[in-house]
Design an enzyme around this catalytic site. Structure first.
Site, PDB file in Angstrom:
ATOM      1  N   HIS A  35       0.790  -1.238  -0.098  1.00 35.40           N
ATOM      2  CA  HIS A  35      -0.153  -0.097   0.249  1.00 35.40           C
ATOM      3  C   HIS A  35       0.899   1.181  -0.043  1.00 35.40           C
ATOM      4  CE1 HIS A  35      -2.770   3.055   1.330  1.00 35.40           C
ATOM      5  NE2 HIS A  35      -3.723   2.178   0.993  1.00 35.40           N
TER       6      HIS A  35
ATOM      7  N   GLY B 170      -7.294   9.595   0.293  1.00 36.60           N
ATOM      8  CA  GLY B 170      -7.641  10.430   1.509  1.00 36.60           C
ATOM      9  C   GLY B 170      -7.735  11.970   1.323  1.00 36.60           C
TER      10      GLY B 170
HETATM   11  P1  13P Z   1      -9.610   6.554   0.730  1.00 44.36           P
HETATM   12  O1  13P Z   1     -10.794   5.766  -0.179  1.00 44.36           O
HETATM   13  O2  13P Z   1      -9.872   7.021   2.116  1.00 44.36           O
HETATM   14  O3  13P Z   1      -9.022   7.689  -0.246  1.00 44.36           O
HETATM   15  O4  13P Z   1      -8.144   5.548   0.986  1.00 44.36           O
HETATM   16  C1  13P Z   1      -8.120   4.778  -0.305  1.00 44.36           C
HETATM   17  C2  13P Z   1      -7.062   3.657   0.045  1.00 44.36           C
HETATM   18  O5  13P Z   1      -5.992   3.764   0.189  1.00 44.36           O
HETATM   19  C3  13P Z   1      -7.602   2.137   0.237  1.00 44.36           C
HETATM   20  O6  13P Z   1      -6.341   1.396   0.167  1.00 44.36           O
END
Ligand code: 13P
Length: 255
Positions: free
Chosen positions: A95, A173
């Protein structure tokens, strides 16, 4: 046809009490007969509770990380066998937050993917460019480096057992979502590259998820794109009703 996969990455959110509430709410919304596959990545300490509370439902549970060695003196780490024993079927690897804050490299992602496969866990390998890389026009080059690093030395049979998640770092995010066209363009490139390294059949079967501010409001347009086979959802997976809404939307998509 590829079955859509709706996955939620809780990151460092929802300890056991919140997990209990979430699972109860999700079960009460109904978890029977969905066409999409559903997967959740809770924090390690919430895995056991989730596995037990969602028993008998089709929801899969995964770990957010694993160590590339089978066991030993690696304080603070978690092994593939531990995840497996706790009831996980999947594991997130590479990630962007792991790459950014914990300096994970493509070689590390490769080793972790190998270990996950050895233990029968499905690796969900995350890749994606930063805003700076996108603005420089090197998105495809970054994707190619990450993907070839992650999968170097794997036979097509092994590649076939993975899931790829495209998560543009600038969309995570931030509330900024890649447009469906931007996401589709990269997904198509990923599939083309997978075909080069593992063959057309493998590339056609592999699921490529999109992640980065995915939510009920944009799920339909993203999931309608030809090469978007599911979503990896952060913030919007923390509330059972938002997550469930996305599962419902996935079930309306015909392509
Ligand atoms: P968000 O949906 O909060 O942008 O996060 C995406 C993410 O990193 C999922 O692994």
């Amino acid at each position: 046809m590829r079955k859509l996969l709706i996955a939620g990455n809780w990151k460092m959110n929802h300890a056991v009490a919140a997990t209990v509430d979430f699972c109860r709410d999700l079960r009460s919304l109904g978890l029977e007969g969905q066409r999409a596959e559903v997967l959740l990545f809770p924090p390690f300490t919430s895995i056991a509770a989730m596995v037990s509370l969602l028993q008998g439902t089709p929801v899969h549970v995964g770990g957010q990380n694993l160590h590339q060695e089978s066991k030993g003196a690696y304080t603070g780490e978690i092994s593939a066998a531990m995840l497996k024993e706790a009831g996980c079927s999947h594991v997130l690897i590479g990630h962007s937050e792991r790459r950014q804050y914990f300096h994970e490299s493509d070689a590390g992602v490769n080793a972790k993917t190998r270990k996950a496969l050895e233990y029968g866990l499905t690796p969900v390998i995350c890749i994606g460019e930063t805003l700076e890389e996108r603005e420089k026009g090197v998105t495809n080059a970054v994707i190619k480096t990450q993907l070839s690093g992650a999968l170097e030395g794997f036979a097509p049979d092994a590649v076939r057992k993975t899931v790829i998640a495209y998560e543009p770092v600038w969309a995570i995010g931030t509330g900024l979502t890649a447009t469906p066209e931007q996401a589709q363009e990269v997904h198509r490139y990923i599939r083309k590259f997978l075909a080069e390294i593992a063959g057309d059949d493998c590339a056609e079967l592999l699921r490529i998820l999109y992640g980065g501010s995915a939510k009920p409001d944009n799920a339909e347009e993203l999931l309608s794109e030809t090469d978007i086979d599911g979503l990896l959802i952060g913030g919007a997976s923390l509330k059972a009703d938002d997550f469930y809404r996305i599962i419902e939307i996935a079930d309306t998509i015909n392509k």
